[in-house]
Design a protein around this motif. Structure first.
Motif, PDB file in Angstrom:
ATOM      1  N   GLU A  13       2.046  -5.202  14.635  1.00  8.40           N
ATOM      2  CA  GLU A  13       1.681  -6.604  14.140  1.00  8.40           C
ATOM      3  C   GLU A  13       2.187  -6.855  12.601  1.00  8.40           C
ATOM      4  OE1 GLU A  13      -2.554  -7.815  15.666  1.00  8.40           O
ATOM      5  OE2 GLU A  13      -2.695  -5.662  14.891  1.00  8.40           O
ATOM      6  N   LYS A  14       2.411  -8.175  12.597  1.00  9.42           N
ATOM      7  CA  LYS A  14       3.076  -8.555  11.253  1.00  9.42           C
ATOM      8  C   LYS A  14       2.255  -8.148   9.969  1.00  9.42           C
ATOM      9  CE  LYS A  14       5.050 -12.560   8.636  1.00  9.42           C
ATOM     10  NZ  LYS A  14       5.323 -13.884   8.838  1.00  9.42           N
ATOM     11  N   GLY A  15       1.020  -8.241   9.959  1.00  6.88           N
ATOM     12  CA  GLY A  15       0.179  -7.696   9.093  1.00  6.88           C
ATOM     13  C   GLY A  15       0.104  -6.350   8.638  1.00  6.88           C
ATOM     14  N   SER A  16       0.350  -5.392   9.373  1.00  5.54           N
ATOM     15  CA  SER A  16       0.187  -3.971   9.383  1.00  5.54           C
ATOM     16  C   SER A  16       1.523  -3.140   9.086  1.00  5.54           C
ATOM     17  CB  SER A  16      -0.357  -3.481  10.660  1.00  5.54           C
ATOM     18  OG  SER A  16       0.317  -3.377  11.788  1.00  5.54           O
ATOM     19  N   ARG A  17       2.696  -4.013   9.199  1.00  2.38           N
ATOM     20  CA  ARG A  17       3.876  -3.157   9.157  1.00  2.38           C
ATOM     21  C   ARG A  17       4.026  -2.573   7.569  1.00  2.38           C
ATOM     22  NH1 ARG A  17       7.253  -8.424  11.384  1.00  2.38           N
ATOM     23  NH2 ARG A  17       6.692  -8.176  13.580  1.00  2.38           N
ATOM     24  N   LEU A  18       3.990  -3.302   6.608  1.00  2.00           N
ATOM     25  CA  LEU A  18       4.112  -2.725   5.247  1.00  2.00           C
ATOM     26  C   LEU A  18       3.197  -1.385   4.987  1.00  2.00           C
ATOM     27  CD1 LEU A  18       5.512  -2.558   2.459  1.00  2.00           C
ATOM     28  CD2 LEU A  18       3.739  -4.339   1.626  1.00  2.00           C
ATOM     29  N   ARG A  19       2.051  -1.354   5.646  1.00  2.38           N
ATOM     30  CA  ARG A  19       0.959  -0.318   5.503  1.00  2.38           C
ATOM     31  C   ARG A  19       1.421   0.912   6.023  1.00  2.38           C
ATOM     32  NH1 ARG A  19      -3.133  -3.005   6.787  1.00  2.38           N
ATOM     33  NH2 ARG A  19      -3.423  -2.295   8.552  1.00  2.38           N
TER      34      ARG A  19
END
Length: 230
Positions: A132-138
């Motif tokens: 999901e877009k919001g979890s990529r960086l993490r």
């Protein structure tokens, strides 16, 4: 779907992190080896010129010729220097043959580094498509931190070995990466060994390790902050 693919994405991100860190390792070594001013200062601190009868300028030039040869910038290591007032050919046939092996090893590592960066980008793109877009960086940040811990464990073991018995480490390194004994040079007959004392290799290893650690730690701090964000 995203939850099902998340473990695979994390695995791909971890592989990408390992490749990025590998690229950082080789680049750190490359930067140290091309720092001609620092290498010259090492020779001055050792008093090499007085010990072997070749000026610091010629010694540094001879060492940089080896570096340029490893990079493929010059066709051979041949050059002339002044030794005790007489012009001589710096390197002999055994040294030339050994540097052929060194160049192959160096070029293989450089090719691996050059492959690692685009390969890591492809892995991260593939992993990102599974998240999901919001979890990529993490996820990417955590993968880097795990990769860093993996390398840290290996480097810690090697660092202890280097600190305790550098000679043993250096001999084993050559046994692992070379299939002949051309690396066994003599101080009496081979000028390469006179301008490449063990202390120089030790200083290079330490400086390159510190440079890598600084870069990896700086990126690690950023990854640590990103990994905590929701």
């Amino acid at each position: 779907m995203y939850r099902t693919l998340k473990p695979l994405a994390a695995g791909l991100s971890f592989l990408a992190a390992l490749l990025v860190i590998l690229a950082m390792l080789f680049t750190s070594l490359q930067l140290v080896m091309h720092d001609e001013g620092w290498l010259r200062s090492r020779y001055e601190s050792y008093g090499t010129a007085d010990a072997i009868g070749i000026s610091t300028d010629d010694i540094t030039r001879a060492l940089m010729q080896l570096v340029y040869y490893m990079e493929g910038d010059v066709p051979s290591i041949d050059l002339t220097v002044t030794e005790n007032g007489q012009e001589v050919s710096m390197y002999n046939d055994r040294e030339r043959l050994h540097m052929v092996d060194v160049q192959v090893l160096y070029q293989n590592f450089r090719t691996l580094r050059n492959f690692a960066v685009p390969a890591a980008a492809v892995l991260l793109i593939a992993a990102g498509a599974m998240l999901e877009k919001g979890s990529r960086l993490r996820v990417f940040a955590r993968a880097y931190l795990f990769g860093l811990l993996t390398y840290a464990a290996v480097i810690a073991i090697l660092g202890i070995w280097v600190a305790v018995d550098f000679s043993s480490f250096w001999v084993k390194f050559h046994h692992v990466f070379f299939t002949n004994d051309l690396w066994l040079l003599s101080y009496a007959t081979d000028r390469m060994i006179r301008i490449c004392p063990e202390q120089l290799f030790y200083d290079i290893v330490v400086r390159f390790a510190l440079l890598f650690i600084a870069a990896a730690a700086a990126l690690g701090i950023g990854a640590g902050i990103a990994a905590r964000k929701k």
